[in-house]
Design a protein around this motif. Structure first.
Motif, short mmCIF file in Angstrom:
data_model
loop_
_atom_site.label_atom_id
_atom_site.label_comp_id
_atom_site.label_asym_id
_atom_site.label_seq_id
_atom_site.Cartn_x
_atom_site.Cartn_y
_atom_site.Cartn_z
N UNK A 158 0.83 -1.21 0.00
CA UNK A 158 0.00 0.00 0.00
C UNK A 158 0.86 1.25 0.00
N UNK A 159 0.23 2.38 -0.37
CA UNK A 159 0.95 3.65 -0.36
C UNK A 159 1.39 3.99 1.06
N UNK A 160 2.60 4.48 1.18
CA UNK A 160 3.08 4.97 2.45
C UNK A 160 2.54 6.38 2.68
N UNK A 161 2.46 6.81 3.94
CA UNK A 161 2.06 8.19 4.19
C UNK A 161 2.94 9.16 3.41
N UNK A 162 2.34 10.21 2.94
CA UNK A 162 3.06 11.16 2.08
C UNK A 162 4.27 11.73 2.79
N UNK A 163 5.29 11.97 2.04
CA UNK A 163 6.50 12.55 2.60
C UNK A 163 7.50 12.85 1.52
N UNK A 164 8.35 13.83 1.75
CA UNK A 164 9.39 14.20 0.80
C UNK A 164 10.72 13.66 1.29
N UNK A 165 11.41 12.82 0.50
CA UNK A 165 12.68 12.27 0.96
C UNK A 165 13.76 13.34 1.08
N UNK A 166 14.47 13.31 2.18
CA UNK A 166 15.58 14.22 2.43
C UNK A 166 16.75 13.39 2.96
N UNK A 167 17.88 14.04 3.14
CA UNK A 167 19.02 13.33 3.70
C UNK A 167 18.72 12.81 5.10
N UNK A 168 17.92 13.54 5.84
CA UNK A 168 17.56 13.12 7.19
C UNK A 168 16.52 11.99 7.16
N UNK A 169 15.59 12.06 6.24
CA UNK A 169 14.54 11.04 6.10
C UNK A 169 14.52 10.54 4.66
N UNK A 170 15.49 9.73 4.26
CA UNK A 170 15.59 9.34 2.84
C UNK A 170 14.48 8.42 2.36
N UNK A 171 13.75 7.78 3.28
CA UNK A 171 12.69 6.86 2.85
C UNK A 171 11.30 7.39 3.17
N UNK A 172 11.19 8.69 3.41
CA UNK A 172 9.88 9.28 3.63
C UNK A 172 9.00 9.09 2.40
#
Length: 406
Positions: A158-172
């Motif tokens: 299923x789709x993961x909650x929306x998020x923008x990948x960053x260096x801090x959160x690369x799998x958002x």
């Protein structure tokens, strides 16, 4: 205007009354007019054009991209050496080596909606992930990990909650946030005797297959474009032509012989790994039908690489590589087997989020700026996280396409 049936077309021998014939003529005229093609009205044309323009605008806003499908390659089939027994002659094992590559560029069909949700309430959006990613600031690494994959999934994740990948959160925003990381995610099934192949030979083939996957797709030096010596040293030296093709590809990549068909390599001058590599897949053992003393190890794994530009910037672009590798195990009483090496019979792959170029020896993840001004993508969107379907061989060039998420 449709022509009306005339009295001249009336059958001479017809005994139909005039009133019946007249009704037939009227009905025929009505049916002909009803079935005749009509030019759409100006309003209909305007609505159609508006919908088409909206679709194109939405695709561009989602990131626009291209996909490409590599060609299937089948090398010559060198024979595995005959068995130790000389009389009677034992069967010769042939390898069907086909290195196949499918490459897809990212277009994030759901990115626009996802970003809107995060912009409105990022804490609430992240809290949807199991493991409580909410206002406490916990990262994707704290999400509850999925249990290991033991069989083919029935559907895509299923789709993961929306998020923008960053260096801090690369799998958002990625299903890989709940996947295990690194070599530990490649688990070996219990080694049992299969089709006359002893358990110890199955165990050695399983371990060799894992070592090859790790050396080809997780070794830090290989990811930076270095020579994959460990992976090459694992291949049975008797596979001379296969090894020669791999070494030629590494030394001088071409469209027909690109090392990324087998090894995951990025250009260290352009991008760098921005986190751990998430891995999900399974390994199975099957008997080779029709021949006693042969079994095949089938490995199918998806690797997700969070990549960032060298020299700064917080943007992370994930490349997703799915690999399948088949390795043969044999009964040493029937067939010759080289200790400490694996006999690779098939390699297949699919790469998502690349620039659609073959022959330069690297996977080149696309960032937002890279997708601007590119030609419009075509074809249905594919989900690179969907492991419910087999990898299919790609015969010939099939152009570029799109993926639904990265």
């Amino acid at each position: 205007m449709a022509e009306q049936p005339s009295e001249e077309n009336r059958p001479e021998s017809s005994s139909l009354p005039d009133d019946v014939w007249e009704k037939f003529v009227q009905d025929s005229e009505r049916d002909i007019r009803a079935s005749a093609p009509k030019e759409p009205s100006a309003r209909a044309r305007m609505v159609t054009e508006r919908l088409r323009a909206m679709d194109e605008a939405q695709a561009r806003a989602a990131g626009g991209g291209k996909r490409r499908t590599g060609r299937k390659r089948k090398a010559a089939q060198p024979a595995r050496p005959e068995g130790w027994r000389a009389s009677p002659p034992l069967p010769v094992l042939e390898r069907r080596s086909s290195r196949r590559r499918r490459v897809w560029s990212a277009v994030g069909v759901v990115v626009a909606v996802a970003l809107a949700v995060v912009a409105v309430n990022p804490s609430a959006a992240l809290s949807w992930l199991p493991g409580g990613l909410g206002e406490d600031g916990a990262g994707a690494a704290d999400a509850t990990l999925l249990s290991p994959e033991t069989g083919r999934p029935s559907t895509a994740p299923p789709d993961a909650p929306a998020g923008t990948p960053t260096r801090e959160e690369p799998f958002a925003g990625s299903p890989a946030a709940r996947w295990e990381a690194g070599a530990d995610a490649i688990r070996l099934p219990e080694a049992k005797a299969v089709n006359g192949v002893p358990a110890d030979r199955i165990r050695a083939a399983l371990k060799g297959t894992k070592d090859f996957l790790v050396a080809a797709n997780l070794d830090p030096g290989v990811l930076k474009g270095e020579h994959p010596k460990k992976a090459l040293d694992l291949v049975d030296p008797a596979e001379k032509e296969y090894l020669a093709d791999l070494r030629d590809a590494l030394r001088d990549p071409t469209v027909k012989n690109d090392p990324v068909w087998t090894f995951t390599r990025f250009d260290p001058a352009e991008v760098e790994l921005a986190g751990d590599v998430r891995v999900r897949g399974r390994m199975t053992v099957e008997a080779v039908k029709g021949t006693a003393g042969r079994a095949v190890i089938k490995a199918d794994y998806t690797f997700v690489y969070p990549m960032a530009r060298v020299g700064g910037g917080d943007e992370v672009s994930r490349s997703i590589v799915r690999r399948s590798v088949e390795v043969e195990a044999v009964d040493p009483a029937r067939f010759r087997a080289d200790e400490g090496h694996i006999w690779i019979t098939d390699v297949n792959g699919e790469i998502s989020n690349d620039d659609c170029r073959d022959g330069d020896g690297f996977i080149r993840p696309q960032f937002l700026a890279d997708r601007q001004g590119r030609p419009e993508p075509s074809g249905p969107a594919r989900d690179p996280y969907d492991r419910s379907k087999d990898l299919k061989p790609a015969d010939g060039d099939a152009g570029c396409g799109v993926v639904s998420r990265t």
